[in-house]
Design a protein around this motif. Structure first.
Motif, PDB file in Angstrom:
ATOM      1  N   LYS A  39       0.829  -1.219   0.000  1.00 55.48           N
ATOM      2  CA  LYS A  39       0.000   0.000   0.000  1.00 55.48           C
ATOM      3  C   LYS A  39       0.857   1.260   0.000  1.00 55.48           C
ATOM      4  O   LYS A  39       0.586   2.215   0.710  1.00 55.48           O
ATOM      5  N   ARG A  40       1.907   1.245  -0.831  1.00 56.86           N
ATOM      6  CA  ARG A  40       2.780   2.398  -0.996  1.00 56.86           C
ATOM      7  C   ARG A  40       2.538   3.016  -2.371  1.00 56.86           C
ATOM      8  O   ARG A  40       1.878   2.439  -3.221  1.00 56.86           O
ATOM      9  N   LYS A  80      -1.873   3.591  -1.749  1.00 59.16           N
ATOM     10  CA  LYS A  80      -2.725   3.126  -0.649  1.00 59.16           C
ATOM     11  C   LYS A  80      -3.541   1.888  -1.033  1.00 59.16           C
ATOM     12  O   LYS A  80      -4.713   1.757  -0.696  1.00 59.16           O
ATOM     13  N   GLY A  81      -2.920   0.990  -1.771  1.00 64.38           N
ATOM     14  CA  GLY A  81      -3.564  -0.272  -2.123  1.00 64.38           C
ATOM     15  C   GLY A  81      -4.529  -0.199  -3.289  1.00 64.38           C
ATOM     16  O   GLY A  81      -5.202  -1.178  -3.592  1.00 64.38           O
ATOM     17  N   MET A 107     -10.405   6.233   0.624  1.00 61.83           N
ATOM     18  CA  MET A 107      -9.593   7.286  -0.001  1.00 61.83           C
ATOM     19  C   MET A 107     -10.301   8.631   0.142  1.00 61.83           C
ATOM     20  O   MET A 107     -11.526   8.705   0.093  1.00 61.83           O
ATOM     21  N   VAL A 108      -9.514   9.666   0.318  1.00 60.02           N
ATOM     22  CA  VAL A 108     -10.056  11.008   0.475  1.00 60.02           C
ATOM     23  C   VAL A 108      -9.546  11.900  -0.654  1.00 60.02           C
ATOM     24  O   VAL A 108      -8.669  11.509  -1.426  1.00 60.02           O
ATOM     25  N   ARG A 109     -10.103  13.098  -0.732  1.00 53.29           N
ATOM     26  CA  ARG A 109      -9.771  14.039  -1.789  1.00 53.29           C
ATOM     27  C   ARG A 109      -8.271  14.314  -1.842  1.00 53.29           C
ATOM     28  O   ARG A 109      -7.681  14.393  -2.917  1.00 53.29           O
ATOM     29  N   GLU A 110      -7.619  14.427  -0.693  1.00 54.30           N
ATOM     30  CA  GLU A 110      -6.184  14.716  -0.651  1.00 54.30           C
ATOM     31  C   GLU A 110      -5.363  13.600  -1.299  1.00 54.30           C
ATOM     32  O   GLU A 110      -4.314  13.865  -1.900  1.00 54.30           O
ATOM     33  N   ASP A 111      -5.825  12.371  -1.189  1.00 61.38           N
ATOM     34  CA  ASP A 111      -5.126  11.249  -1.827  1.00 61.38           C
ATOM     35  C   ASP A 111      -5.155  11.397  -3.349  1.00 61.38           C
ATOM     36  O   ASP A 111      -4.147  11.199  -4.029  1.00 61.38           O
ATOM     37  N   LEU A 112      -6.324  11.755  -3.877  1.00 62.70           N
ATOM     38  CA  LEU A 112      -6.464  11.920  -5.323  1.00 62.70           C
ATOM     39  C   LEU A 112      -5.689  13.145  -5.811  1.00 62.70           C
ATOM     40  O   LEU A 112      -5.096  13.121  -6.892  1.00 62.70           O
ATOM     41  N   GLN A 113      -5.643  14.190  -5.000  1.00 60.70           N
ATOM     42  CA  GLN A 113      -4.865  15.374  -5.360  1.00 60.70           C
ATOM     43  C   GLN A 113      -3.365  15.055  -5.346  1.00 60.70           C
ATOM     44  O   GLN A 113      -2.616  15.578  -6.174  1.00 60.70           O
ATOM     45  N   PHE A 114      -2.923  14.194  -4.436  1.00 61.12           N
ATOM     46  CA  PHE A 114      -1.527  13.748  -4.406  1.00 61.12           C
ATOM     47  C   PHE A 114      -1.180  13.038  -5.713  1.00 61.12           C
ATOM     48  O   PHE A 114      -0.124  13.292  -6.314  1.00 61.12           O
TER      49      PHE A 114
END
Length: 138
Positions: free
Chosen positions: A38-39, A58-59, A93-100
């Protein structure tokens, strides 16, 4: 005859060492390992525009399709469509993950417009809309 057997044994050892090194350095194996752990990992052949890239974070495994177009000075990747391989894996998953993920793609393709496929597209559009404050009625 003994020299032939020794030569064949030596060739076999060299072949095994080569195979092990090739396996360890294989980018697909690195992607699978990062996916299991999950990296974040970005697998792409930037020289081949027709080949899609893979991102794991994150998997969740995402695939991106690149489209070539023109910029002011050159032909570049100007559009990228991204989708998850399994929508169910998006849980948590959250918005910040997708923005990353978007930031990492822009690092590699600065002229590209990023478009998500459904259901992420709707989630990102909903999150961009400014919230209107509640007005009190007297």
């Amino acid at each position: 005859m003994v020299w032939l057997i020794r030569l064949l044994l030596f060739a076999l050892i060299i072949f095994l060492i080569y195979s092990i090194i090739k396996y360890i350095l294989n980018p697909k194996r690195k992607l699978e390992l990062a996916h299991e752990q999950k990296r974040y990992f970005f697998l792409d052949d930037q020289d081949n525009v027709r080949k899609n890239f893979l991102i794991t974070y994150k998997g969740v495994l995402f695939e991106g399709e690149k489209y070539l177009g023109t910029t002011e000075n050159a032909f570049e990747v100007i559009s990228i469509f991204i989708w998850p391989h399994r929508v169910a894996a998006l849980k948590g998953m959250v918005r910040e993950d997708l923005q990353f993920i978007e930031r990492k793609i822009v690092e590699n393709y600065p002229n590209a417009k990023i478009d998500w496929k459904s259901p992420i597209k709707e989630f990102m559009e909903k999150s961009k809309k400014p919230e209107t404050p509640f007005s009190e009625h007297n």
